[in-house]
Design an enzyme around this catalytic site. Structure first.
Site, short mmCIF file in Angstrom:
data_model
loop_
_atom_site.label_atom_id
_atom_site.label_comp_id
_atom_site.label_asym_id
_atom_site.label_seq_id
_atom_site.Cartn_x
_atom_site.Cartn_y
_atom_site.Cartn_z
N SER A 55 -31.92 -3.71 39.75
CA SER A 55 -33.10 -4.29 40.39
C SER A 55 -32.88 -4.20 41.89
O SER A 55 -31.74 -4.09 42.36
CB SER A 55 -33.32 -5.74 39.94
OG SER A 55 -32.15 -6.52 40.11
N GLU A 89 -34.11 -5.51 45.96
CA GLU A 89 -34.77 -6.52 46.78
C GLU A 89 -35.24 -5.90 48.10
O GLU A 89 -34.52 -5.12 48.73
CB GLU A 89 -33.82 -7.68 47.07
CG GLU A 89 -34.45 -8.79 47.90
CD GLU A 89 -33.53 -9.97 48.09
OE1 GLU A 89 -33.21 -10.62 47.07
OE2 GLU A 89 -33.11 -10.23 49.24
N ASP A 144 -34.01 -22.29 53.56
CA ASP A 144 -33.35 -22.88 54.72
C ASP A 144 -34.37 -23.11 55.82
O ASP A 144 -35.43 -22.48 55.86
CB ASP A 144 -32.24 -21.96 55.23
CG ASP A 144 -31.14 -21.79 54.19
OD1 ASP A 144 -30.65 -22.82 53.69
OD2 ASP A 144 -30.79 -20.64 53.88
N PHE A 195 -25.61 -12.63 58.16
CA PHE A 195 -26.08 -12.98 56.83
C PHE A 195 -25.07 -13.88 56.12
O PHE A 195 -25.43 -14.88 55.49
CB PHE A 195 -26.29 -11.72 55.99
CG PHE A 195 -27.40 -10.82 56.46
CD1 PHE A 195 -28.44 -11.29 57.25
CD2 PHE A 195 -27.40 -9.47 56.12
CE1 PHE A 195 -29.46 -10.46 57.68
CE2 PHE A 195 -28.42 -8.63 56.54
CZ PHE A 195 -29.45 -9.12 57.33
N HIS A 254 -27.99 -6.07 41.14
CA HIS A 254 -29.15 -6.36 42.00
C HIS A 254 -28.78 -5.92 43.42
O HIS A 254 -27.80 -6.41 43.99
CB HIS A 254 -29.47 -7.86 41.97
CG HIS A 254 -30.68 -8.23 42.76
ND1 HIS A 254 -31.96 -8.01 42.33
CD2 HIS A 254 -30.80 -8.83 43.99
CE1 HIS A 254 -32.83 -8.44 43.21
NE2 HIS A 254 -32.15 -8.95 44.24
#
Length: 306
Positions: free
Chosen positions: A27, A29, A121, A230, A280
């Site tokens: 998958s 993103e 957040d 990140f 992912h």
């Protein structure tokens, strides 16, 4: 039954990527585009990855809900113009329960059947999360609320190296279990750079009574400084050796790509040797690295889903 010891020997005794049957599910993103040019880039990346027949693609939600409309528009276009299942991210930030419910209803009407439910957040880096006075206070509450709207398939976040806001690893696992017990069907992990980190987390989750699938999140890194930014927000550790690998490559983007693909592919191969078959990928709206890694893992294109 998978013979993991045999797999481990194979991974060490032969070429890491020789003879892999491509028996993996993937998958991808993406983040919502901020301009017409970025939309073209996202769409080009999606078209390149579609022949790998992803289980789903997801579109993120900016801090503080800042990309709400663009996320919705991007997901709606994917559903409209392709046959790949599209998941929309949704957070608790700066929205009342009524507003969140309205967004979820709009997603359902647009054909979205899968939501990645996150607490989210605050907009400012390092700022503490403060629930909306009339909103959901946690991802577990959000999951339960979404299930009241419609029978969404829901994914939630998992943190192999513990969420920065958690008191301890066990508290973080307890929170993951609450999210799954509230109705989520699977978890997607934050990125990490050691297979053992993921395996320890997977074992700890199982010991905590978590039986739902946990998909490892893979971030191919070409910019270590960006990756550190990140990582600081999600509790992931960047190994020191990664700085050395990219040293001197600031003006060599093609070489950085090769190094990034190699590092991420080796991580995925070690995960594969430990029984992982679902991956992912955090694409950052670029297809090349994710496609290369999938190819090394034996995945080959099928007819594009469009």
């Amino acid at each position: 039954m998978l013979d993991q010891s045999s797999e481990a020997r194979t991974a060490h005794d032969t070429s890491l990527f020789s003879g892999l049957p491509g028996d993996i599910a993937v998958s991808f993103e993406f983040f919502p585009p901020k301009s017409a040019r970025m939309e073209e880039q996202l769409w080009a990346a999606l078209q390149e990855l579609l022949p790998l027949h992803p289980q789903f693609v997801s579109v993120t939600y900016g801090a503080g809900g800042s990309t709400r409309e663009r996320t919705h528009a991007t997901v709606a276009r994917i559903i409209r113009e392709t046959s790949v299942p599209a998941a929309a991210h949704l957070t608790c930030v700066d929205a009342s329960k009524a507003e969140t419910r309205a967004i979820a209803e709009q997603y359902w009407e647009a054909g979205v059947r899968h939501i990645v439910a996150l607490r989210g957040d605050a907009g400012q880096p390092g700022a503490a999360f403060v629930p909306h006075p009339d909103g959901y206070a946690s991802a577990a509450e959000l999951v339960a609320g979404l299930k009241e709207v419609a029978d969404f398939r829901i994914s939630v976040a998992a943190y192999p190296e513990t969420h920065p806001d958690a008191d301890c690893p066990q508290a973080d696992l307890d929170n993951l279990k609450r999210k799954l017990d509230a109705g989520a069907s699977q978890a997607i992990s934050q990125f990490f750079f050691s297979a053992d980190t993921f395996f320890r987390f997977r074992d700890a989750a199982a010991a905590a009574g978590i039986t739902a699938p946990i998909l490892p999140g893979i971030l191919p890194v070409t910019n270590v400084a960006q990756a550190r930014k990140f990582a600081g927000a999600c509790g992931a550790a960047i190994p020191e050796w990664m700085d050395g690998l990219f040293e001197g490559l600031d003006e060599r983007p093609a070489t950085r790509q090769l190094v990034a693909a190699t590092v991420a592919a080796e991580l995925c191969r070690r995960l594969y040797a430990g029984g992982v078959r679902d991956f992912h990928f955090y694409t950052l709206n670029r297809a090349e690295l994710a496609y290369a890694i999938c190819h090394l893992l034996g995945l080959r294109p099928k007819e594009a889903s469009q």
